[in-house]
Enzyme design. Structure first.
Site, mmCIF file in Angstrom:
data_model
loop_
_atom_site.group_PDB
_atom_site.id
_atom_site.type_symbol
_atom_site.label_atom_id
_atom_site.label_comp_id
_atom_site.label_asym_id
_atom_site.label_seq_id
_atom_site.Cartn_x
_atom_site.Cartn_y
_atom_site.Cartn_z
ATOM 1 N N GLY A 7 -112.332 -8.210 70.922
ATOM 2 C CA GLY A 7 -112.028 -6.705 70.123
ATOM 3 C C GLY A 7 -113.410 -6.553 69.391
ATOM 4 N N ASN A 25 -107.782 -6.979 78.825
ATOM 5 C CA ASN A 25 -106.642 -7.020 77.496
ATOM 6 C C ASN A 25 -106.084 -8.512 77.450
ATOM 7 O OD1 ASN A 25 -104.038 -6.880 76.460
ATOM 8 N ND2 ASN A 25 -103.069 -5.331 77.911
ATOM 9 N N VAL A 26 -106.467 -8.982 76.320
ATOM 10 C CA VAL A 26 -106.227 -10.415 75.824
ATOM 11 C C VAL A 26 -104.870 -10.983 76.196
ATOM 12 C CG1 VAL A 26 -108.565 -10.623 74.414
ATOM 13 C CG2 VAL A 26 -106.045 -9.951 73.305
ATOM 14 N N ASN A 79 -110.672 -12.141 67.654
ATOM 15 C CA ASN A 79 -110.365 -11.344 66.639
ATOM 16 C C ASN A 79 -109.731 -10.070 67.003
ATOM 17 O OD1 ASN A 79 -111.485 -9.134 64.256
ATOM 18 N ND2 ASN A 79 -111.938 -8.160 66.426
ATOM 19 N N SER A 116 -104.193 -13.897 58.937
ATOM 20 C CA SER A 116 -104.231 -13.026 57.884
ATOM 21 C C SER A 116 -103.589 -13.429 56.837
ATOM 22 C CB SER A 116 -103.464 -11.761 58.443
ATOM 23 O OG SER A 116 -103.110 -11.023 57.408
ATOM 24 N N TYR A 149 -95.945 -9.251 63.043
ATOM 25 C CA TYR A 149 -97.400 -9.443 62.817
ATOM 26 C C TYR A 149 -97.596 -10.715 62.104
ATOM 27 C CZ TYR A 149 -102.100 -8.243 61.011
ATOM 28 O OH TYR A 149 -103.388 -8.441 60.744
ATOM 29 N N ALA A 187 -95.578 -13.128 61.952
ATOM 30 C CA ALA A 187 -94.987 -14.229 62.942
ATOM 31 C C ALA A 187 -96.230 -14.634 63.912
ATOM 32 C CB ALA A 187 -93.944 -13.973 63.712
ATOM 33 N N LYS A 212 -99.645 -14.100 63.289
ATOM 34 C CA LYS A 212 -100.610 -14.481 62.554
ATOM 35 C C LYS A 212 -100.477 -16.034 61.972
ATOM 36 C CE LYS A 212 -103.639 -11.307 62.962
ATOM 37 N NZ LYS A 212 -104.657 -11.351 63.745
ATOM 38 N N ILE A 249 -108.987 -5.600 54.050
ATOM 39 C CA ILE A 249 -110.170 -5.166 54.517
ATOM 40 C C ILE A 249 -110.236 -3.693 54.897
ATOM 41 C CG2 ILE A 249 -112.263 -5.856 55.997
ATOM 42 C CD1 ILE A 249 -111.046 -8.138 54.174
HETATM 43 P P1 NAP Z 1 -109.182 -2.702 64.250
HETATM 44 O O1 NAP Z 1 -110.205 -1.836 63.638
HETATM 45 O O2 NAP Z 1 -107.810 -2.137 64.515
HETATM 46 O O3 NAP Z 1 -109.605 -3.162 65.613
HETATM 47 C C1 NAP Z 1 -108.836 -4.143 66.358
HETATM 48 C C2 NAP Z 1 -109.638 -4.547 67.767
HETATM 49 O O4 NAP Z 1 -108.838 -5.338 68.540
HETATM 50 C C3 NAP Z 1 -110.387 -3.465 68.375
HETATM 51 O O5 NAP Z 1 -111.564 -3.826 68.666
HETATM 52 C C4 NAP Z 1 -109.291 -3.323 69.677
HETATM 53 O O6 NAP Z 1 -110.222 -3.016 70.804
HETATM 54 C C5 NAP Z 1 -109.007 -4.927 69.938
HETATM 55 N N1 NAP Z 1 -107.851 -5.102 70.441
HETATM 56 C C6 NAP Z 1 -106.679 -4.511 70.289
HETATM 57 N N2 NAP Z 1 -105.793 -4.921 71.279
HETATM 58 C C7 NAP Z 1 -106.531 -5.479 72.413
HETATM 59 C C8 NAP Z 1 -106.209 -6.104 73.618
HETATM 60 N N3 NAP Z 1 -104.995 -6.244 74.309
HETATM 61 N N4 NAP Z 1 -106.997 -6.788 74.137
HETATM 62 C C9 NAP Z 1 -108.420 -6.700 73.869
HETATM 63 N N5 NAP Z 1 -108.794 -6.326 72.442
HETATM 64 C C10 NAP Z 1 -107.765 -5.731 71.708
HETATM 65 O O7 NAP Z 1 -108.807 -3.959 63.397
HETATM 66 P P2 NAP Z 1 -109.566 -4.780 62.323
HETATM 67 O O8 NAP Z 1 -108.994 -4.445 60.846
HETATM 68 O O9 NAP Z 1 -110.977 -4.846 62.622
HETATM 69 O O10 NAP Z 1 -109.040 -6.327 62.680
HETATM 70 C C11 NAP Z 1 -109.542 -7.230 63.420
HETATM 71 C C12 NAP Z 1 -108.973 -8.601 63.177
HETATM 72 O O11 NAP Z 1 -108.662 -8.877 61.848
HETATM 73 C C13 NAP Z 1 -107.378 -8.528 63.652
HETATM 74 O O12 NAP Z 1 -106.912 -9.631 64.365
HETATM 75 C C14 NAP Z 1 -106.599 -8.279 62.415
HETATM 76 O O13 NAP Z 1 -105.098 -8.501 62.642
HETATM 77 C C15 NAP Z 1 -107.305 -9.122 61.397
HETATM 78 N N6 NAP Z 1 -107.019 -8.742 60.167
HETATM 79 C C16 NAP Z 1 -107.498 -7.434 59.552
HETATM 80 C C17 NAP Z 1 -107.108 -7.185 58.171
HETATM 81 C C18 NAP Z 1 -107.519 -5.898 57.630
HETATM 82 O O14 NAP Z 1 -107.115 -5.709 56.443
HETATM 83 N N7 NAP Z 1 -107.896 -5.008 58.279
HETATM 84 C C19 NAP Z 1 -106.305 -8.013 57.446
HETATM 85 C C20 NAP Z 1 -106.135 -9.430 58.042
HETATM 86 C C21 NAP Z 1 -106.239 -9.755 59.277
HETATM 87 P P3 NAP Z 1 -109.869 -1.740 71.583
HETATM 88 O O15 NAP Z 1 -110.030 -0.545 70.773
HETATM 89 O O16 NAP Z 1 -110.699 -1.553 72.791
HETATM 90 O O17 NAP Z 1 -108.490 -1.754 72.144
#
Ligand code: NAP
Length: 245
Positions: A10, A61-62, A88, A140, A153, A155, A157, A186
Site C-alpha cells: 500500500g 492484492n495482499v 502498511n 493501530s 478493524y 480485531a 490490528k 493521522i
Molecule cells: P489509506 O490512505 O486509506 O491507504 C491505504 C493503502 O492500503 C492504500 O495505498 C491502498 O492501496 C492499500 N491497500 C488497501 N487494500 C489493499 C490490498 N488488498 N492490497 C494491497 N494494498 C491495499 O490509509 P492510511 O491512513 O495511509 O493507512 C495506512 C496504514 O496505517 C493502514 O494499515 C491503517 O490501518 C494504518 N493506520 C492508519 C491510521 C490513520 O489515522 N490514518 C491510524 C492507525 C493505523 P490501493 O489504493 O492501491 O488499494
C-alpha cells in the site's frame, strides 16, 4: 541502509507513500505495492527515483496469498534481495458489531491481518536464508485499546500484534527484527472521511492537541528499519501524540 531493498505494501499513497519516501531518503531501493492505485504508485515511484534510488511498482492484492507470492517474486527482480518489509496496506469497514455483515468483517480481516501474514511468510523465507531482515507492520491504537464501531478493524490490528510477537520470537536469533507501529489519529484519506465534529472531538482527546502527520509514522518506521534499532524486536511502538498513555 544504503543499497538495501524495501517492500512497502500500500505504498502508493497516505502513510505508505511517506514510509516509501522516508526509506528512499535513507538510500533504500523501494518496491511499491498497490492494489488499485496504479497512477499514484507510478507518481510515487517517480519521486523515489528522483532521490537517486531504484523503484518498482507491483500490483498485488495482499488479501490473496498467491498475489503475495507474486509480489515477492517480482520484487526480487529489482535487486535480487529484500531486507525490509513494511506491512502498511489496510482498510476499514466501520459499523456497530450488531449490524456488521460477514463480508465487512471478512474483508477487513483478510486485507489487514491475512495480508500481513502472507507477506511476512514470504519475507520469512528470504530473511531466514539471508540471516538478516527488518519487518515493520502497521497496527493501530485501536488494536491495543479497541474502538466502538471498529470491531473488525480492531480485531485485525490486534491480530497483527500477536503475529509480530510470535514471529519476532521465531526469528530473533537470525538477526531478523519484527516490530509494529501503532499510529493514533493521522491525517490521510482514511481519516478524511470523518465528519468535522468527530474530528474536533478526536483532536481534543489527544494530549498533543493535533493530528499526527504521515511523516511522524514514516520517521518511526525508518528508525525501526535501521541498524540502530537492531536490539528492538517484538515491540509495538505507539505514535499517537500520547493518546494511549
Ligand atoms: P489509506 O490512505 O486509506 O491507504 C491505504 C493503502 O492500503 C492504500 O495505498 C491502498 O492501496 C492499500 N491497500 C488497501 N487494500 C489493499 C490490498 N488488498 N492490497 C494491497 N494494498 C491495499 O490509509 P492510511 O491512513 O495511509 O493507512 C495506512 C496504514 O496505517 C493502514 O494499515 C491503517 O490501518 C494504518 N493506520 C492508519 C491510521 C490513520 O489515522 N490514518 C491510524 C492507525 C493505523 P490501493 O489504493 O492501491 O488499494
Amino acid at each position: 541502509m544504503k543499497g538495501q531493498t524495501a517492500i512497502v505494501t500500500g505504498g502508493a499513497k497516505g502513510i505508505g507513500k511517506a514510509i516509501a519516501l522516508g526509506l528512499a531518503k535513507k538510500g533504500c531501493n523501494i518496491v511499491i505495492n498497490y492494489n488499485s492505485s496504479s497512477v499514484a504508485a507510478e507518481e510515487t515511484a517517480k519521486e523515489i527515483r528522483e532521490l537517486g534510488v531504484e523503484a518498482l511498482c507491483v500490483q498485488a492484492n495482499v488479501s490473496n496469498s498467491e498475489d503475495c507470492k507474486k509480489l515477492f517474486e517480482e520484487a526480487l527482480t529489482l535487486t535480487g534481495k529484500v531486507e525490509i518489509l513494511v506491512n502498511n496496506a489496510g482498510i476499514t469497514r466501520d459499523g456497530l458489531a450488531l449490524r456488521m455483515s460477514d463480508e465487512d468483517f471478512d474483508a477487513v480481516v483478510k486485507t489487514n491481518l491475512y495480508g500481513t501474514f502472507y507477506c511476512m511468510r514470504e519475507a520469512y523465507k528470504l530473511m531466514l536464508k539471508a540471516k538478516y531482515g527488518r519487518i515493520i507492520s502497521l497496527t493501530s491504537v485501536v488494536g491495543l485499546h479497541g474502538n466502538a464501531g471498529q470491531a473488525n478493524y480492531s480485531a485485525s490490528k490486534a491480530g497483527i500484534i500477536g503475529l509480530t510477537k510470535s514471529m519476532a520470537k521465531e526469528l530473533a536469533a537470525k538477526k531478523v527484527t519484527i516490530n509494529a507501529v501503532a499510529p493514533g489519529f493521522i491525517d490521510t484519506d482514511m481519516t478524511a472521511a470523518m465528519n468535522e465534529n468527530a474530528k474536533t472531538a478526536a483532536i481534543a482527546s489527544i494530549p498533543t492537541k493535533r493530528m499526527g502527520s504521515v511523516e511522524d509514522i514514516a520517521n518511526t518506521v525508518a528508525f525501526l528499519a535501521s541498524e540502530e534499532a537492531s536490539y528492538i524486536t517484538g515491540q509495538v511502538i505507539s505514535v499517537d501524540g500520547g493518546m494511549s498513555m
